[in-house]
Scaffold this motif. Structure first.
Motif, PDB file in Angstrom:
ATOM      1  N   PRO A 284      55.405   6.196  42.245  1.00 54.86           N
ATOM      2  CA  PRO A 284      54.228   6.673  41.523  1.00 54.86           C
ATOM      3  C   PRO A 284      53.204   7.177  42.537  1.00 54.86           C
ATOM      4  CG  PRO A 284      54.894   4.506  40.744  1.00 54.86           C
ATOM      5  CD  PRO A 284      55.662   4.770  41.998  1.00 54.86           C
ATOM      6  N   VAL A 285      52.280   8.003  42.084  1.00 52.77           N
ATOM      7  CA  VAL A 285      51.336   8.618  43.019  1.00 52.77           C
ATOM      8  C   VAL A 285      49.907   8.530  42.482  1.00 52.77           C
ATOM      9  CG1 VAL A 285      53.040  10.203  43.999  1.00 52.77           C
ATOM     10  CG2 VAL A 285      51.704  10.914  42.003  1.00 52.77           C
ATOM     11  N   ILE A 286      48.964   8.519  43.412  1.00 56.02           N
ATOM     12  CA  ILE A 286      47.551   8.709  43.092  1.00 56.02           C
ATOM     13  C   ILE A 286      47.102   9.916  43.905  1.00 56.02           C
ATOM     14  CG2 ILE A 286      45.214   7.761  43.207  1.00 56.02           C
ATOM     15  CD1 ILE A 286      46.417   4.982  42.936  1.00 56.02           C
ATOM     16  N   VAL A 287      46.695  10.979  43.207  1.00 53.98           N
ATOM     17  CA  VAL A 287      46.437  12.260  43.861  1.00 53.98           C
ATOM     18  C   VAL A 287      45.138  12.872  43.335  1.00 53.98           C
ATOM     19  CG1 VAL A 287      48.903  12.675  44.215  1.00 53.98           C
ATOM     20  CG2 VAL A 287      47.793  13.545  42.148  1.00 53.98           C
ATOM     21  N   PRO A 288      44.607  13.895  44.027  1.00 53.07           N
ATOM     22  CA  PRO A 288      43.359  14.519  43.577  1.00 53.07           C
ATOM     23  C   PRO A 288      43.501  15.176  42.205  1.00 53.07           C
ATOM     24  CG  PRO A 288      43.856  15.124  45.853  1.00 53.07           C
ATOM     25  CD  PRO A 288      45.078  14.444  45.318  1.00 53.07           C
ATOM     26  N   PRO A 289      42.413  15.205  41.441  1.00 56.02           N
ATOM     27  CA  PRO A 289      42.454  15.787  40.100  1.00 56.02           C
ATOM     28  C   PRO A 289      42.189  17.282  40.090  1.00 56.02           C
ATOM     29  CG  PRO A 289      40.327  14.757  40.444  1.00 56.02           C
ATOM     30  CD  PRO A 289      41.110  14.533  41.709  1.00 56.02           C
ATOM     31  N   VAL A 290      42.375  17.954  41.223  1.00 53.06           N
ATOM     32  CA  VAL A 290      42.151  19.395  41.326  1.00 53.06           C
ATOM     33  C   VAL A 290      43.263  20.021  42.149  1.00 53.06           C
ATOM     34  CG1 VAL A 290      39.637  19.232  41.154  1.00 53.06           C
ATOM     35  CG2 VAL A 290      40.716  19.125  43.400  1.00 53.06           C
ATOM     36  N   GLY A 291      43.428  21.341  41.996  1.00 47.87           N
ATOM     37  CA  GLY A 291      44.370  22.078  42.813  1.00 47.87           C
ATOM     38  C   GLY A 291      45.810  21.937  42.368  1.00 47.87           C
ATOM     39  N   GLY A 292      46.721  22.155  43.308  1.00 52.06           N
ATOM     40  CA  GLY A 292      48.143  22.123  43.024  1.00 52.06           C
ATOM     41  C   GLY A 292      48.687  20.809  42.502  1.00 52.06           C
ATOM     42  N   PRO A 293      48.181  19.635  42.967  1.00 53.42           N
ATOM     43  CA  PRO A 293      48.725  18.369  42.458  1.00 53.42           C
ATOM     44  C   PRO A 293      48.677  18.233  40.942  1.00 53.42           C
ATOM     45  CG  PRO A 293      47.446  17.954  44.431  1.00 53.42           C
ATOM     46  CD  PRO A 293      47.257  19.414  44.108  1.00 53.42           C
ATOM     47  N   VAL A 294      47.728  18.881  40.303  1.00 50.62           N
ATOM     48  CA  VAL A 294      47.612  18.814  38.844  1.00 50.62           C
ATOM     49  C   VAL A 294      48.831  19.454  38.167  1.00 50.62           C
ATOM     50  CG1 VAL A 294      46.194  19.499  36.874  1.00 50.62           C
ATOM     51  CG2 VAL A 294      45.109  18.779  38.998  1.00 50.62           C
ATOM     52  N   GLU A 295      49.490  20.387  38.880  1.00 46.51           N
ATOM     53  CA  GLU A 295      50.681  21.042  38.341  1.00 46.51           C
ATOM     54  C   GLU A 295      51.936  20.206  38.558  1.00 46.51           C
ATOM     55  OE1 GLU A 295      50.847  25.309  39.391  1.00 46.51           O
ATOM     56  OE2 GLU A 295      48.735  25.123  39.917  1.00 46.51           O
ATOM     57  N   ILE A 296      51.826  19.167  39.366  1.00 46.80           N
ATOM     58  CA  ILE A 296      52.969  18.283  39.625  1.00 46.80           C
ATOM     59  C   ILE A 296      52.827  16.969  38.873  1.00 46.80           C
ATOM     60  CG2 ILE A 296      54.334  17.144  41.426  1.00 46.80           C
ATOM     61  CD1 ILE A 296      53.040  19.007  43.461  1.00 46.80           C
ATOM     62  N   VAL A 297      51.615  16.455  38.798  1.00 49.95           N
ATOM     63  CA  VAL A 297      51.368  15.108  38.282  1.00 49.95           C
ATOM     64  C   VAL A 297      50.530  15.171  37.009  1.00 49.95           C
ATOM     65  CG1 VAL A 297      50.345  12.853  38.791  1.00 49.95           C
ATOM     66  CG2 VAL A 297      51.446  14.179  40.629  1.00 49.95           C
ATOM     67  N   GLU A 298      51.006  14.485  35.987  1.00 50.28           N
ATOM     68  CA  GLU A 298      50.225  14.315  34.753  1.00 50.28           C
ATOM     69  C   GLU A 298      49.582  12.935  34.787  1.00 50.28           C
ATOM     70  OE1 GLU A 298      50.885  14.080  29.896  1.00 50.28           O
ATOM     71  OE2 GLU A 298      52.396  15.040  31.171  1.00 50.28           O
ATOM     72  N   ASN A 299      48.284  12.880  34.533  1.00 49.13           N
ATOM     73  CA  ASN A 299      47.571  11.606  34.613  1.00 49.13           C
ATOM     74  C   ASN A 299      48.176  10.570  33.673  1.00 49.13           C
ATOM     75  OD1 ASN A 299      45.386   9.996  35.642  1.00 49.13           O
ATOM     76  ND2 ASN A 299      44.386  10.213  33.652  1.00 49.13           N
ATOM     77  N   GLU A 300      48.423   9.380  34.213  1.00 46.37           N
ATOM     78  CA  GLU A 300      48.989   8.244  33.498  1.00 46.37           C
ATOM     79  C   GLU A 300      50.419   8.505  33.033  1.00 46.37           C
ATOM     80  OE1 GLU A 300      46.419   6.703  30.483  1.00 46.37           O
ATOM     81  OE2 GLU A 300      44.772   6.346  31.873  1.00 46.37           O
ATOM     82  N   ARG A 301      51.111   9.397  33.724  1.00 47.30           N
ATOM     83  CA  ARG A 301      52.536   9.611  33.452  1.00 47.30           C
ATOM     84  C   ARG A 301      53.380   9.392  34.719  1.00 47.30           C
ATOM     85  NH1 ARG A 301      55.934  11.207  29.639  1.00 47.30           N
ATOM     86  NH2 ARG A 301      57.879  12.216  30.293  1.00 47.30           N
ATOM     87  N   GLU A 302      53.056  10.125  35.775  1.00 45.01           N
ATOM     88  CA  GLU A 302      53.698   9.881  37.067  1.00 45.01           C
ATOM     89  C   GLU A 302      52.795   9.087  38.008  1.00 45.01           C
ATOM     90  OE1 GLU A 302      55.376  13.281  35.045  1.00 45.01           O
ATOM     91  OE2 GLU A 302      53.403  13.211  35.990  1.00 45.01           O
ATOM     92  N   GLY A 303      51.622   8.781  37.537  1.00 45.16           N
ATOM     93  CA  GLY A 303      50.621   8.083  38.331  1.00 45.16           C
ATOM     94  C   GLY A 303      49.244   8.430  37.820  1.00 45.16           C
ATOM     95  N   TYR A 304      48.304   8.596  38.748  1.00 47.92           N
ATOM     96  CA  TYR A 304      46.917   8.848  38.353  1.00 47.92           C
ATOM     97  C   TYR A 304      46.326  10.019  39.127  1.00 47.92           C
ATOM     98  CZ  TYR A 304      47.131   4.162  36.275  1.00 47.92           C
ATOM     99  OH  TYR A 304      47.472   3.060  35.527  1.00 47.92           O
ATOM    100  N   LEU A 305      45.468  10.766  38.450  1.00 49.65           N
ATOM    101  CA  LEU A 305      44.671  11.813  39.073  1.00 49.65           C
ATOM    102  C   LEU A 305      43.277  11.248  39.298  1.00 49.65           C
ATOM    103  CD1 LEU A 305      45.729  14.828  36.784  1.00 49.65           C
ATOM    104  CD2 LEU A 305      46.579  14.327  39.087  1.00 49.65           C
ATOM    105  N   ILE A 306      42.963  10.908  40.549  1.00 48.87           N
ATOM    106  CA  ILE A 306      41.688  10.263  40.875  1.00 48.87           C
ATOM    107  C   ILE A 306      41.146  10.862  42.168  1.00 48.87           C
ATOM    108  CG2 ILE A 306      40.488   8.082  41.301  1.00 48.87           C
ATOM    109  CD1 ILE A 306      42.811   6.612  40.005  1.00 48.87           C
ATOM    110  N   SER A 307      39.871  11.171  42.193  1.00 49.39           N
ATOM    111  CA  SER A 307      39.231  11.669  43.411  1.00 49.39           C
ATOM    112  C   SER A 307      39.176  10.570  44.464  1.00 49.39           C
ATOM    113  CB  SER A 307      37.814  12.154  43.104  1.00 49.39           C
ATOM    114  OG  SER A 307      37.095  12.388  44.308  1.00 49.39           O
ATOM    115  N   CYS A 308      39.312  10.965  45.728  1.00 50.90           N
ATOM    116  CA  CYS A 308      39.258   9.989  46.830  1.00 50.90           C
ATOM    117  C   CYS A 308      37.910   9.298  46.905  1.00 50.90           C
ATOM    118  CB  CYS A 308      39.564  10.685  48.156  1.00 50.90           C
ATOM    119  SG  CYS A 308      38.314  11.883  48.688  1.00 50.90           S
TER     120      CYS A 308
END
Length: 357
Positions: A284-308
């Motif tokens: 699972p991953v925790i990644v930024p909620p902007v840019g390219g990661p949003v196209e890879i990760v859906e929040n609360e599905r593969e992990g979380y989209l959270i700002s550092c």
């Protein structure tokens, strides 16, 4: 069939040369004649590819002015180097915005130029504006690594394509179930403040008293550079620092969670190849909620989209995943499934189709 001349400035082990190595291997299997122009680095990921490689000058310095001077010299020498292709039937494949000397030489010689663009956060702004001007002037085709990057950096009246980066998912045989009793949190990045290194240290400090957590920080730097950088940084005992790796497999295999803490106001990730690699191992991953990661990760599905900058949210999310095995397995299985969409075979097909157009 025209010869392909691949150009990449800094041959290290970061994402953009990794992607270029995949492009080169794909074109070799297709039967293209090709050459590679890149800087010398014995640990570079572009070494040992099945094409002729010619070294080009490039150096860096801790002094930004000296680095700029080196860069200008490197592009002048690259420009002169590329003029020798004047009488050859070649297509220049310029990887990243930086090697503008090759593109200018190609434009003067009226040779086609394919740009593969990976980045948007280039400073100072005057440099980025200049590099964009060169692309506008010289590019025949432009490949972007994500829809975000294409929307952010699109060019007028150019053939433009999006080809997502890929991994060889067939080679990943590691079970998402980890054998280690501890919950291991991994981050792999360049040794840059804007990559969230200090935020990672800050997050790890919240777990110092909890012996069930370990934090692995793999940095694209050698041991000397790491020691100098962390000289005035208080590193907690639960953080283990590692220098540049030729193979990240063991780190992905023994970790439970992958973090990407790039500062969204300083460095926007345009894709995140490390994110995808980790997900292919069931992380699972925790990644930024902007840019390219949003196209890879859906929040609360593969992990979380959270700002550092939301340190407490990151800490709470780590604790939540470590404590809830059902939630963790849900994220882990989804991560593997998502990684399978980014297959190397599809990437190679898309690249070859663009080159053959």
């Amino acid at each position: 069939m025209s010869k392909l001349v691949f150009v990449h400035l800094y041959n290290d082990r970061s994402g953009s040369p990794k992607v270029l190595s995949q492009v080169i291997n794909a074109t070799c299997r297709r039967g293209y004649s090709a050459e590679l122009l890149t800087s010398y680095n014995p640990d570079g990921v572009l070494n040992g590819l099945p094409i002729s490689q010619k070294n080009i000058f490039y150096r860096r310095s801790e002094n930004k002015i000296i680095t700029l001077i080196y860069y200008i010299i490197s592009q002048l020498l690259l420009f002169l180097n590329c003029l020798r292709y004047f009488r050859q039937d070649v297509v220049f494949y310029v990887n990243t915005l930086m090697p503008f000397g090759a593109a200018v030489a190609a434009w003067i010689m009226r040779k086609p130029v394919i740009y593969h663009i990976h980045e948007t956060s280039i400073k100072p702004k005057i440099l980025k504006s200049f590099l964009r001007f060169i692309v506008n002037l010289t590019a025949t085709k432009i490949i972007f690594v994500s829809d975000f990057l294409k929307n952010e950096e699109s060019f007028f009246n150019k053939e433009q394509f999006v080809v997502y980066n890929a991994i060889n998912v067939d080679s990943v045989l590691i079970s998402p179930e980890k054998k280690d009793d501890k919950f291991n949190v991994l981050m792999a990045c360049s040794l840059k403040t804007y990559k969230g290194v200090l935020e990672y240290i800050s997050i790890a400090k919240h777990f110092v008293e909890n012996k069930e957590f370990d934090f692995y920080l793999v940095l694209n730097a050698d041991s000397k550079e790491i020691n100098v950088w962390f000289n005035d940084v208080s590193v907690p005992p639960n953080v283990k620092l590692f220098s540049r790796q030729t193979d990240m497999t063991s780190f992905y295999a023994k970790s439970h969670l992958l973090l990407n803490l790039s500062r969204p106001d300083e460095w926007i990730e345009t894709f995140g190849l490390t994110i995808l690699e980790g997900m292919s191992f069931g992380l699972p991953v925790i990644v930024p909620p902007v840019g390219g990661p949003v196209e890879i990760v859906e929040n609360e599905r593969e992990g979380y989209l959270i700002s550092c900058y939301e340190t407490q949210r990151v800490v709470d999310s780590i604790k939540k995943m470590a404590a809830d095995s059902e939630l963790y397995n849900y994220f882990s299985n989804n991560a593997i499934a998502k990684a399978n969409f980014f297959s190397l075979s599809e990437f190679e097909k898309n690249i070859i189709d663009i080159i053959d157009l």
